[in-house]
Design a protein around this motif. Structure first.
Motif, PDB file in Angstrom:
ATOM      1  N   HIS A 116       0.854  -1.197   0.000  1.00  0.00           N
ATOM      2  CA  HIS A 116       0.000   0.000   0.000  1.00  0.00           C
ATOM      3  C   HIS A 116       0.890   1.247   0.000  1.00  0.00           C
ATOM      4  N   MET A 117       0.692   2.095  -0.973  1.00  0.00           N
ATOM      5  CA  MET A 117       1.503   3.308  -1.073  1.00  0.00           C
ATOM      6  C   MET A 117       1.006   4.376  -0.090  1.00  0.00           C
ATOM      7  N   SER A 131       3.672   7.309  -4.044  1.00  0.00           N
ATOM      8  CA  SER A 131       3.473   6.792  -5.409  1.00  0.00           C
ATOM      9  C   SER A 131       4.029   7.742  -6.470  1.00  0.00           C
ATOM     10  N   PRO A 136       3.910  -0.107  -6.102  1.00  0.00           N
ATOM     11  CA  PRO A 136       3.539  -1.053  -5.036  1.00  0.00           C
ATOM     12  C   PRO A 136       3.922  -2.484  -5.387  1.00  0.00           C
TER      13      PRO A 136
END
Ligand SMILES: NC(=O)CCC(=O)C(=O)O
Length: 276
Positions: A116-117, A131, A136
C-alpha cells in the motif's frame, strides 16, 4: 529458551544521510542484539536512507546489493534471522520500498515489496505521495521460522486490517511492520493500529521505527514496540536510538485463542476475507 518461545530484538536505529554509515551502524546494532540473545532481529523502514520521496531514487539499489548483502553477511556471522527493515529497491525502471529477510546461513529467505503506497494529505500538517516515485508490490510475504510463521508488512500496510487478517489465516503468529510514522499520525495512530491488528487476529505485532531526527525533512515518531495477542504493549521505547527485546511465546497465543475463541467463531457463512 523453550521451543515455544523466541526472543526478538527491534532496532530503532538513527538513520542519516550517508548510506555506508547507515549500513555499518545496522550491522553493529545487529551484533549487539544477537549478543542480547535475540534469535530474530528487525530493522526500521528505510534503514539505509532518510525517508522521503527525494531520497528514494538516490539511495535505490538492486537486491541483492550493497545494503542487503551486508544484512545477509550479518545474519550468517551472528547466526540469527534478520528482517531487514526496508530499502528503496530498483528493478528495471521501477522503484519499490522493499524488505528482505535473511536466515542464519546468510541466505535471503523472503522479499516483501510494500503493498500500500503512503499517499496522504492532512491539510496544514502532512502531505506525502510515495506513489510519485515508488510502485507497489503485489504479494503477501510470510516466512516459516523453525517454530513460528511470521508475516511482513511495511508501515502504511499496517493500516489495512484485511492484510493482517490474511496473514493470521495463513497461520502467522507474529506480524512485523518496519515503519516510519510521523509527528502527526504517530501520536494519533501508531500504537492504536498495532494493538488493533494484534487484538483482531490474536497475534504478536512488532513495529520498528527509525529513531527521531528533529532536523530531518520527514521526522519519524519512533516508539518502536511489541504488542501481545492480548493487545498489551509488552516492550517499547521513546524516540531515541534503542534496541528493544521481547520474548514471543507461542503457547500464550494458543492460550489467548482458547480463552476468547473469536477466530473459530467467525461467521464464514455471512462474510469472508479472501485473497485474489
Ligand atoms: N512510511 C509510511 O508508510 C508512513 C505511514 C504513516 O505515517 C501513516 O500514518 O500511515
Amino acid at each position: 529458551m523453550a521451543a515455544s518461545k523466541m526472543r526478538i530484538a527491534l532496532i530503532q536505529m538513527a538513520v542519516g544521510e550517508t548510506k555506508t554509515t547507515n549500513i555499518k551502524r545496522a550491522v553493529q546494532l545487529i551484533r549487539e542484539a544477537a549478543g542480547g540473545g535475540a534469535q530474530l532481529i528487525a530493522l526500521p523502514e528505510c534503514f539505509n536512507s532518510p525517508y522521503g520521496t527525494k531520497y528514494f531514487p538516490q539511495y535505490a539499489e538492486t537486491i541483492p546489493g550493497e545494503s542487503t548483502e551486508a544484512l545477509g553477511e550479518a545474519a550468517k556471522k551472528f547466526g540469527v534471522f534478520v528482517v531487514g527493515g526496508s530499502v528503496p529497491e530498483k528493478e528495471g525502471d521501477k522503484l519499490y520500498n522493499t524488505c528482505t529477510v535473511w536466515g542464519p546461513q546468510g541466505n535471503m529467505i523472503a522479499k516483501h515489496r510494500k503493498v500500500h503506497m503512503f499517499d496522504i494529505n492532512v491539510p496544514g500538517q502532512i502531505m506525502f505521495r510515495e506513489s510519485d516515485n515508488l510502485s507497489p508490490g503485489h504479494n503477501f510475504t510470510t516466512v516459516d521460522l523453525p517454530n513460528c510463521k511470521i508475516g511482513i508488512g511495511i508501515c502504511y500496510d499496517m493500516r489495512f486490517p484485511e492484510m493482517a487478517h490474511i496473514y493470521s489465516q495463513m497461520g502467522c503468529k507474529l506480524l512485523l511492520y518496519p515503519g516510519a510514522f510521523n509527528m502527526t499520525t504517530g501520536p494519533a495512530h501508531w500504537e492504536l493500529l498495532q494493538r488493533g491488528r494484534a487484538l483482531d487476529n490474536q497475534v504478536y505485532v512488532a513495529a520498528i521505527s527509525p529513531a527521531r531526527d528533529p532536523d530531518a525533512e520527514y521526522i519519524a515518531w519512533g516508539h518502536t514496540s511489541v504488542v501481545s495477542p492480548w493487545g498489551e504493549v509488552i516492550s517499547t521505547c521513546d524516540e531515541e536510538e534503542a534496541i528493544i527485546y521481547a520474548d514471543v511465546d507461542l503457547d500464550y497465543v494458543t492460550k489467548v485463542r482458547q480463552m476468547i475463541p473469536i477466530l473459530n467463531q467467525k461467521r464464514n457463512d455471512l462474510y469472508q476475507v479472501t485473497t485474489k
